[in-house]
Write an enzyme that holds these catalytic residues in place. Structure first.
Site, PDB file in Angstrom:
ATOM      1  N   HIS A  11      20.585  37.551 -55.809  1.00  0.00           N
ATOM      2  CA  HIS A  11      20.447  37.735 -57.274  1.00  0.00           C
ATOM      3  C   HIS A  11      21.292  36.644 -57.946  1.00  0.00           C
ATOM      4  O   HIS A  11      22.304  36.917 -58.598  1.00  0.00           O
ATOM      5  CB  HIS A  11      20.903  39.133 -57.671  1.00  0.00           C
ATOM      6  CG  HIS A  11      20.465  39.570 -59.036  1.00  0.00           C
ATOM      7  ND1 HIS A  11      19.686  38.781 -59.859  1.00  0.00           N
ATOM      8  CD2 HIS A  11      20.691  40.721 -59.729  1.00  0.00           C
ATOM      9  CE1 HIS A  11      19.468  39.427 -60.991  1.00  0.00           C
ATOM     10  NE2 HIS A  11      20.059  40.609 -60.937  1.00  0.00           N
ATOM     11  N   GLN A  55      22.371  36.647 -61.763  1.00  0.00           N
ATOM     12  CA  GLN A  55      23.440  37.601 -62.059  1.00  0.00           C
ATOM     13  C   GLN A  55      24.804  36.989 -61.749  1.00  0.00           C
ATOM     14  O   GLN A  55      25.772  37.166 -62.490  1.00  0.00           O
ATOM     15  CB  GLN A  55      23.239  38.872 -61.235  1.00  0.00           C
ATOM     16  CG  GLN A  55      24.291  39.930 -61.484  1.00  0.00           C
ATOM     17  CD  GLN A  55      24.200  40.535 -62.867  1.00  0.00           C
ATOM     18  OE1 GLN A  55      23.142  40.980 -63.271  1.00  0.00           O
ATOM     19  NE2 GLN A  55      25.312  40.554 -63.601  1.00  0.00           N
ATOM     20  N   ARG A  97      10.956  37.927 -60.385  1.00  0.00           N
ATOM     21  CA  ARG A  97      11.683  39.012 -59.687  1.00  0.00           C
ATOM     22  C   ARG A  97      10.744  39.620 -58.671  1.00  0.00           C
ATOM     23  O   ARG A  97       9.679  40.136 -59.024  1.00  0.00           O
ATOM     24  CB  ARG A  97      12.147  40.074 -60.682  1.00  0.00           C
ATOM     25  CG  ARG A  97      12.610  41.356 -60.006  1.00  0.00           C
ATOM     26  CD  ARG A  97      13.347  42.288 -60.919  1.00  0.00           C
ATOM     27  NE  ARG A  97      14.669  41.779 -61.219  1.00  0.00           N
ATOM     28  CZ  ARG A  97      15.637  42.496 -61.782  1.00  0.00           C
ATOM     29  NH1 ARG A  97      15.433  43.761 -62.106  1.00  0.00           N
ATOM     30  NH2 ARG A  97      16.814  41.963 -62.020  1.00  0.00           N
ATOM     31  N   CYS A 143      26.712  44.717 -61.984  1.00  0.00           N
ATOM     32  CA  CYS A 143      25.514  44.067 -62.516  1.00  0.00           C
ATOM     33  C   CYS A 143      24.678  45.005 -63.369  1.00  0.00           C
ATOM     34  O   CYS A 143      23.935  44.558 -64.227  1.00  0.00           O
ATOM     35  CB  CYS A 143      24.680  43.479 -61.371  1.00  0.00           C
ATOM     36  SG  CYS A 143      23.989  44.725 -60.261  1.00  0.00           S
ATOM     37  N   ASP A 158      27.950  47.762 -56.685  1.00  0.00           N
ATOM     38  CA  ASP A 158      26.529  47.799 -57.041  1.00  0.00           C
ATOM     39  C   ASP A 158      25.975  49.121 -56.518  1.00  0.00           C
ATOM     40  O   ASP A 158      26.619  49.794 -55.698  1.00  0.00           O
ATOM     41  CB  ASP A 158      25.812  46.588 -56.413  1.00  0.00           C
ATOM     42  CG  ASP A 158      24.335  46.502 -56.794  1.00  0.00           C
ATOM     43  OD1 ASP A 158      23.950  47.081 -57.836  1.00  0.00           O
ATOM     44  OD2 ASP A 158      23.563  45.869 -56.048  1.00  0.00           O
ATOM     45  N   ARG A 175      24.308  37.333 -69.119  1.00  0.00           N
ATOM     46  CA  ARG A 175      23.039  36.984 -68.473  1.00  0.00           C
ATOM     47  C   ARG A 175      22.274  36.003 -69.368  1.00  0.00           C
ATOM     48  O   ARG A 175      21.688  35.018 -68.899  1.00  0.00           O
ATOM     49  CB  ARG A 175      22.185  38.237 -68.223  1.00  0.00           C
ATOM     50  CG  ARG A 175      22.718  39.180 -67.161  1.00  0.00           C
ATOM     51  CD  ARG A 175      22.645  38.577 -65.776  1.00  0.00           C
ATOM     52  NE  ARG A 175      21.297  38.185 -65.402  1.00  0.00           N
ATOM     53  CZ  ARG A 175      20.371  39.012 -64.905  1.00  0.00           C
ATOM     54  NH1 ARG A 175      20.663  40.288 -64.697  1.00  0.00           N
ATOM     55  NH2 ARG A 175      19.164  38.570 -64.573  1.00  0.00           N
TER      56      ARG A 175
HETATM   57  N1  NVA Z   1      21.003  45.702 -55.713  1.00  0.00           N
HETATM   58  C1  NVA Z   1      20.290  46.123 -56.907  1.00  0.00           C
HETATM   59  C2  NVA Z   1      20.557  45.185 -58.037  1.00  0.00           C
HETATM   60  C3  NVA Z   1      19.928  45.594 -59.340  1.00  0.00           C
HETATM   61  C4  NVA Z   1      20.138  44.596 -60.455  1.00  0.00           C
HETATM   62  C5  NVA Z   1      18.804  46.202 -56.608  1.00  0.00           C
HETATM   63  O1  NVA Z   1      18.268  45.297 -55.959  1.00  0.00           O
HETATM   64  O2  NVA Z   1      18.172  47.189 -57.020  1.00  0.00           O
HETATM   65  N1   CP Z   2      21.447  43.415 -63.496  1.00  0.00           N
HETATM   66  C1   CP Z   2      20.111  43.354 -63.600  1.00  0.00           C
HETATM   67  O1   CP Z   2      19.462  42.487 -63.022  1.00  0.00           O
HETATM   68  O2   CP Z   2      19.581  44.313 -64.410  1.00  0.00           O
HETATM   69  P1   CP Z   2      18.029  44.655 -64.572  1.00  0.00           P
HETATM   70  O3   CP Z   2      17.562  45.219 -63.244  1.00  0.00           O
HETATM   71  O4   CP Z   2      17.965  45.664 -65.679  1.00  0.00           O
HETATM   72  O5   CP Z   2      17.289  43.395 -64.899  1.00  0.00           O
END
Ligand code: NVA
Ligand code: CP
Length: 307
Positions: free
Chosen positions: A128, A131, A101, A264, A224, A292
């Site tokens: 992502h 997801q 990540r 998500c 989101d 997930r």
């Molecule tokens: N768009 C959000 C998704 C979190 C799972 C982010 O990147 O923070």
């Molecule tokens: N949806 C998702 O990726 O959650 P986290 O940021 O908690 O991993």
């Protein structure tokens, strides 16, 4: 050539469908596959915070007979002290797969270019894709299919989730409608890519600044956060620009009969979604969060066979 999963269309429509079906089968028989027996280790690296991704990869790797090695990049040499390429060369000799990540997509591309073991994108600023596999598993569980259904995404459409919905759902043969304010629409490059994929898989793409138009007749409504990770400094300024884009019961009333709501997570009630919707009867967010685990297990098992 090592197969990686850095973005939603790194797999074909057929491969995506097979991974979704495999996830559903693995969910029904959780400890049936052990591709990491040995046990082999899988590195899971975090440059950003996480709850679901961290838990689901750790649990999923253990379910598959392996050992998860969770690395918070702040306490590793990766980043300022050591290049991505050098890190990849150290990891590839010891771990079975690398899950990461991070911020820039370019980092993932560099990791993959230097790794003989599969690299999985566990969220970047651009995509992502893990997801989306979970969301498609959830949609298939709820409707028995993905092709021909319509998904509406409302909110910040210039982010990783919107990009992934456009590409992954088009690949799954779905129609994708995006409703976002001016300034928060997806880039032309992503829309063009989704339109090309949709054209060969039977779906249509609609981009509008009218949230009610986006949601009209939709089978699945998603949103989101308006403030993605890395954008915290702009939080107040951004939130002010989403007036009318909260997914609430009024907006949901435009969706089709039997429509479901997905997110998500983490969710910010009262901002991108109302409490009534996310905690209401149309919401499938906890099923989605659990998926997930199953989706990523199917992905890792499939990648283990490709390489
Ligand atoms: N768009 C959000 C998704 C979190 C799972 C982010 O990147 O923070
Ligand atoms: N949806 C998702 O990726 O959650 P986290 O940021 O908690 O991993």
């Amino acid at each position: 050539m090592t197969r990686h999963f850095l973005k939603d269309d790194d797999i074909t429509a057929e491969e995506q469908a097979a991974i979704i079906d495999r996830a559903i089968a693995m969910k029904a028989d959780r400890f049936s596959e052990k591709p990491f027996s040995g046990p082999q280790t899988v590195a899971v690296i975090f440059d950003k915070t996480s709850t679901r991704t961290r838990v689901s990869f750790a649990v999923g790797i253990a379910d598959l007979g392996g050992v998860p090695l969770i690395i918070d990049s702040g306490v590793s040499q990766l980043g300022k002290k050591e290049s991505v390429a050098d890190t990849a060369k150290v990891l590839e000799r010891q771990v079975a797969q690398i899950v990461w990540r991070t911020y820039a997509q370019a980092g993932l591309d560099e990791m993959a270019a230097n790794s003989s073991v599969p690299v999985i994108n566990a969220l970047s600023d651009m995509w992502h894709p893990c997801q989306l596999l979970a969301d498609l598993v959830t949609i298939k569980e709820c409707f028995g299919k993905t092709a021909g259904l319509t998904i509406a995404y409302v909110g910040d459409a210039n982010n990783n989730m919107a990009n992934s919905y456009l590409v992954a759902c088009a690949l799954a043969g779905m129609n994708v409608a995006i409703g976002a304010p001016q300034g928060f629409l997806p880039t032309e490059a992503v829309v063009d890519r989704a339109r090309k994929i949709a054209a060969t898989n039977g779906g249509k793409i609609l981009i509008t600044t009218d949230p009610a138009e986006a949601v009209a007749g939709a089978d699945v409504v998603v949103t989101d956060t308006w403030v993605s990770m890395g954008m915290e400094a702009e939080a107040e300024e951004r939130k002010a620009q989403f007036d009318g884009f909260t997914v609430d019961e009024n907006l949901m009333s435009n969706a089709g009969q039997g429509a479901i709501f997905l997110h998500c997570l983490p969710a910010y009630r009262g901002f991108e979604v109302s409490g009534e919707v996310i905690d209401g009867p149309q919401s499938r967010v906890w099923q989605e969060a659990e998926n997930r685990l199953h989706a990523q297990k199917a992905l890792m098992a499939w990648l283990a066979e490709q390489n």
